[in-house]
Motif scaffolding. Structure first.
Motif, PDB file in Angstrom:
ATOM      1  N   VAL A   9       0.831  -1.206   0.000  1.00 46.29           N
ATOM      2  CA  VAL A   9       0.000   0.000   0.000  1.00 46.29           C
ATOM      3  C   VAL A   9       0.855   1.241   0.000  1.00 46.29           C
ATOM      4  N   VAL A  29      -5.204   0.015   2.820  1.00 43.71           N
ATOM      5  CA  VAL A  29      -6.361   0.008   1.934  1.00 43.71           C
ATOM      6  C   VAL A  29      -6.738  -1.443   1.694  1.00 43.71           C
ATOM      7  N   TYR A  31      -8.559  -4.734   0.136  1.00 38.54           N
ATOM      8  CA  TYR A  31      -9.067  -5.215  -1.141  1.00 38.54           C
ATOM      9  C   TYR A  31      -9.847  -6.499  -0.891  1.00 38.54           C
ATOM     10  N   ARG A 110      -7.242   3.517  -5.309  1.00 34.17           N
ATOM     11  CA  ARG A 110      -7.323   2.063  -5.283  1.00 34.17           C
ATOM     12  C   ARG A 110      -7.414   1.454  -6.684  1.00 34.17           C
TER      13      ARG A 110
END
Length: 865
Positions: A9, A29, A31, A110
């Motif tokens: 990240v 972040v 996923y 993202r």
């Protein structure tokens, strides 16, 4: 497990240049594997929250914006790469990214990892295709001059760039490694983008000029050297490793290159030889090769070099003149260059954040470094060009052309930024400066370089004013291999001998697209050695296209053939052809008809754009033009004991006289028999008995008065031709009395099966003395062939008759009365003259067909009155 995830990240944040605004944004972040595709907008969830829908939206937006910018920049003749980079800058944080809704909704952090991954995959395959289509033997073929000019164009800007960057290093490279930064700056300032250079040369009509050939040769040398220097730079820039580790990177890279050239290349050659003639490689072979591209990229990335270097070297290992290369380009190129490669340039623009440019001093110094390095490239190239006796204007233009940026330099800058040897500010300024420099190339070169067209002494613009035994220069245009046999047959029928030689410029017309193959084909066909020995890098064309011409040159006497390649959009290709005709002092341009014969004998359209091209050349050519409709001409006369029967249909006018001039060369060929059929109205002649007239099957007609301007010229032309061929039993002359166009068509149909080739004048705009064909124009399907040529290629006419339609370049000598003024005006503006048919330029259709007629021939064979 959390530590690797956090590291990824953070790498994303650094690479994409997003500065977190709160401490929370510095966290992980997440996923989710279930967030790839959405369950639908009716579930109350935005599709843009999922990776696949937002990726599709991003690609669509990038492609649409890029295409719009390409259209907007087209009037300025700018290369496509500029539009692609500008599109990324507009969509990125510099412009639209300033809006939070746009940045978070369309290009969120993202999602950019997926976008950049696909973009780099496209770059990987693009550079593989570049390697496939590039012949490393070019460096040896280019000669010393191109290598020296390319070397000077790289060395001087590299030294200036690194030197000035070292002087101002404290101001322009903050918080980065100093030494690697200097190397990347110097390398990015010294390279030339060869694919972009080829596109520019084709756009400004310089690809076939001496300047264009030198620029292409120097550019390809520069491009290959740039990749070698990039590999070396990556090796020495691993500052966090020991010297021993850098040495291992270098040795591993050398081992990888050696493995590709000494193991992979022989295997590819063996695979090429195993492909049967006329067949393509299997899908399994394509799959294996494409997998090898990713494997090569992974290997070089593993050993410390960038993955694009591995793909490029792997592409070089594949022979560029076999079915492997052809199949790979056909399957990959449109998709890679049309969709994936624009993503790379767009992401480069997305990474260009002008908000990071905060120091006016650093900006000014970086621009100064860029300008000084560019000037150094121009000066170095100009000095070396002057050393080799190139004119100053050409040397200066060559220097600007070598400053073309757009592919390699953007790759270098991106690699430098990824390896943190260039900061965000330096990256943004260098990208924008490269775009500005490339945008300046076309306007500067077009204003500095004034192509000196060698029009002095260019007087023999048609065949009529040339002596029958004088050398003629002929521009033979072909679109593909199917045009070559008929073109060679026509040249052979013109009877080239040492006494009356023919110099042929065989021009391969290739449509200019955004494909790399249509860019790279120019170079190898324009280098001196390649031209003489038939080495061609054309992926899109048959490798035997030019070799057929050269084989004919070796076995025929009195003919010299020089192969050329013209790459342009069909909308402007006529300008290239006309410029070539002027430059080579051609007397005749031969064009293939836009339709080709099918198996059942009919005609099918190859490309509608070819018809428009022929029409434009006919209206603007600086010399005479002939359009060849091939329906078995290449096969005629190939059987033992057979010859060529040709007929020339004469109505009068400059086009018909030009047809007679071409036929005058044909009758010297022992395999050709020719009959001239002259069409007259009863009121235009008075009969007189001349039984001793040579080659006359009966009475001879004497024209009463001059019923239209130029009639005396017609009479003199025919008398001279018949006097010169007195005693030749393979030349016949006859006359046909007709009253209207209907009788003309009937007479032609009567004789259609007697000849294999008809030669006619185009006669598009008839003179007042040619009412016999006036009615045919109203329902003409192919006006570019004239009324008689149109009749001969009609679907209900014979399917075995070839037609040569001739149009004369009208000069003052060929004009009469009021046409003299128009013709002299055309001489002053040869590139825009319209053939001057509005006055005395008769353009009566005069079709020449090969026929064996002589005294004693039965009446059924020759047409009598």
């Amino acid at each position: 497990m959390a530590t690797p995830h956090l590291t990824v990240v953070r790498a994303i944040d650094t690479s994409l240049n997003f500065t977190p605004t709160t401490d929370d944004e510095k966290g992980v972040v997440c996923y989710s594997p279930t967030m790839i595709s959405s369950s639908g907008m009716w579930q109350g969830v935005s599709p843009l929250e999922f990776s696949l829908p937002i990726f599709i939206v991003q690609i669509s937006i990038i492609v649409v914006v890029t295409r719009i910018l390409v259209i907007l920049l087209k009037p300025f003749r700018q290369p496509r790469v500029i539009a692609e980079i500008i599109a990324g800058v507009i969509l990125g944080p510099s412009v639209m990214g300033r809006t939070k809704q746009w940045a978070d909704g369309v290009f969120p952090r993202r999602s950019l990892l997926t976008l950049e991954t696909v973009a780099h995959l496209g770059l990987l395959y693009f550079l593989f295709l570049v390697g496939v289509q590039m012949d490393i033997a070019i460096i040896r073929q280019c000669g010393r001059r191109a290598i020296v000019i390319a070397g000077a164009g790289m060395a001087l800007p590299f030294l200036i760039g690194t030197g000035t960057s070292f002087i101002f290093q404290d101001q322009i490279s903050i918080n980065v490694h100093q030494f690697p930064c200097l190397l990347f700056m110097g390398l990015s300032l010294s390279v030339t983008a060869f694919p972009v250079l080829a596109r520019i040369l084709a756009e400004i009509k310089l690809a076939n000029s001496d300047l264009g050939r030198m620029a292409m040769s120097s550019g390809v040398v520069n491009d290959i050297c740039a990749w070698v220097l990039l590999a070396l730079t990556l090796t020495v820039c691993e500052t966090h490793q020991s010297v021993l580790a850098s040495l291992w990177v270098l040795l591993s890279g050398m081992a990888f290159v050696s493995f590709n050239f000494f193991v992979i290349r022989p295997l590819m050659r063996k695979a090429n030889r195993r492909v049967p003639d006329g067949e393509s490689i299997t899908d399994f072979q394509v799959c294996v090769i494409l997998t090898g591209v990713m494997t090569a990229g992974a290997i070089t990335d593993t050993i410390g070099l960038h993955s694009v270097f591995g793909a490029f070297v792997y592409g070089l290992a594949i022979p560029n003149n076999g079915p492997l290369a052809v199949a790979l380009v056909e399957k990959l190129e449109d998709f890679v260059t049309g969709l994936l490669l624009p993503l790379f340039f767009a992401t480069s623009g997305l990474r260009t954040n002008t908000t990071t440019v905060t120091s006016p001093t650093a900006v000014a110094l970086l621009v100064l470094v860029f300008v000084l390095a560019s000037i150094g490239k121009i000066v170095g190239t100009t000095i070396m060009a002057a050393f080799y006796n190139m004119p100053f204007r050409e040397g200066l233009s060559l220097g600007f052309l070598m400053n073309t940026r757009g592919v390699v330099d953007i790759i270098v800058l991106n690699i430098g930024r990824d390896k943190e040897v260039l900061d965000d500010q330096s990256f943004a300024i260098m990208v924008l400066a490269s775009v500005a420099m490339t945008a300046l190339v076309i306007p500067v070169v077009t204003s500095v370089h004034r192509q000196s067209r060698r029009l002095v002494g260019y007087k023999r613009r048609n065949l009529e004013i040339s002596k029958p035994d004088a050398e003629i220069r002929l521009l033979a245009c072909v679109h593909g291999p199917r045009n070559v046999p008929s073109m060679i047959s026509l040249i052979d029928l013109a009877n080239p001998t040492k006494r009356s030689p023919i110099f042929v410029y065989a021009v391969h017309l290739i449509e200019l697209t955004n494909r790399a193959s249509s860019m790279l084909v120019v170079h190898n066909t324009t280098t001196p050695n390649a031209t003489r020995h038939g080495r061609h890098m054309s992926i899109s064309s048959s490798p035997n296209l030019f070799s057929a011409f050269e084989n004919y040159e070796q076995r025929a006497g009195g003919v010299s053939i020089q192969p050329l390649t013209t790459i342009s959009p069909y909308s402007t290709m006529h300008e290239d052809v006309c410029l070539l005709a002027e430059d080579k002092h051609a007397a005749l341009i031969v064009l293939p008809f836009h339709k080709q014969q099918t198996v059942d004998g009919g005609l099918e359209t190859i490309n509608p754009a070819i018809r428009q091209l022929n029409e434009k050349i006919l209206s603007s050519a600086p010399c005479s033009v002939a359009v060849l409709v091939n329906r078995g001409l290449s096969a005629t006369g190939t059987r033992p004991g057979t010859g060529h029967n040709a007929a020339l249909l004469f109505f009068g006018g400059p086009d018909d006289r030009e047809a007679v001039a071409f036929a005058a060369r044909m009758v010297e060929n022992p395999t050709v028999s020719l009959k001239i059929i002259r069409f007259l109205r009863p009121e235009d002649q008075q009969a007189g008995s001349s039984p001793n007239e040579p080659n006359s099957p009966g009475t001879i007609t004497t024209v009463a008065g001059e019923s239209y301007p130029g009639r005396n010229l017609d009479e003199n032309c025919l008398k001279e031709f018949r006097a010169r061929n007195q005693g030749n039993n393979f030349v016949g002359y006859t006359e046909k009395l007709v009253n209207n166009a209907e009788e003309v068509v009937s007479a032609i149909r009567y004789m259609e099966s007697m000849h294999q080739l008809y030669i006619v004048g185009r006669g598009y705009k008839n003179a007042p003395g040619s009412p016999l064909t006036a009615g045919l124009q109203e329902w003409s399907e192919y006006p570019e062939l004239g009324p008689i040529g149109d009749v001969l290629v009609m679907s209900d006419f014979t399917k075995t008759v070839s037609v040569l339609v001739v149009q004369q370049y009208v000069t003052e000598r060929a004009s009469a009365g009021a046409a003299a003024t128009a013709a002299s005006s055309q001489e002053r503006q040869p590139s825009q003259q319209k053939q001057g048919y509005t006055t005395a330029s008769n353009g009566d259709p005069s079709t020449s067909v090969r026929t064996e007629t002589h005294e004693g021939v039965p009446a059924a064979f020759g047409i009598s009155r």
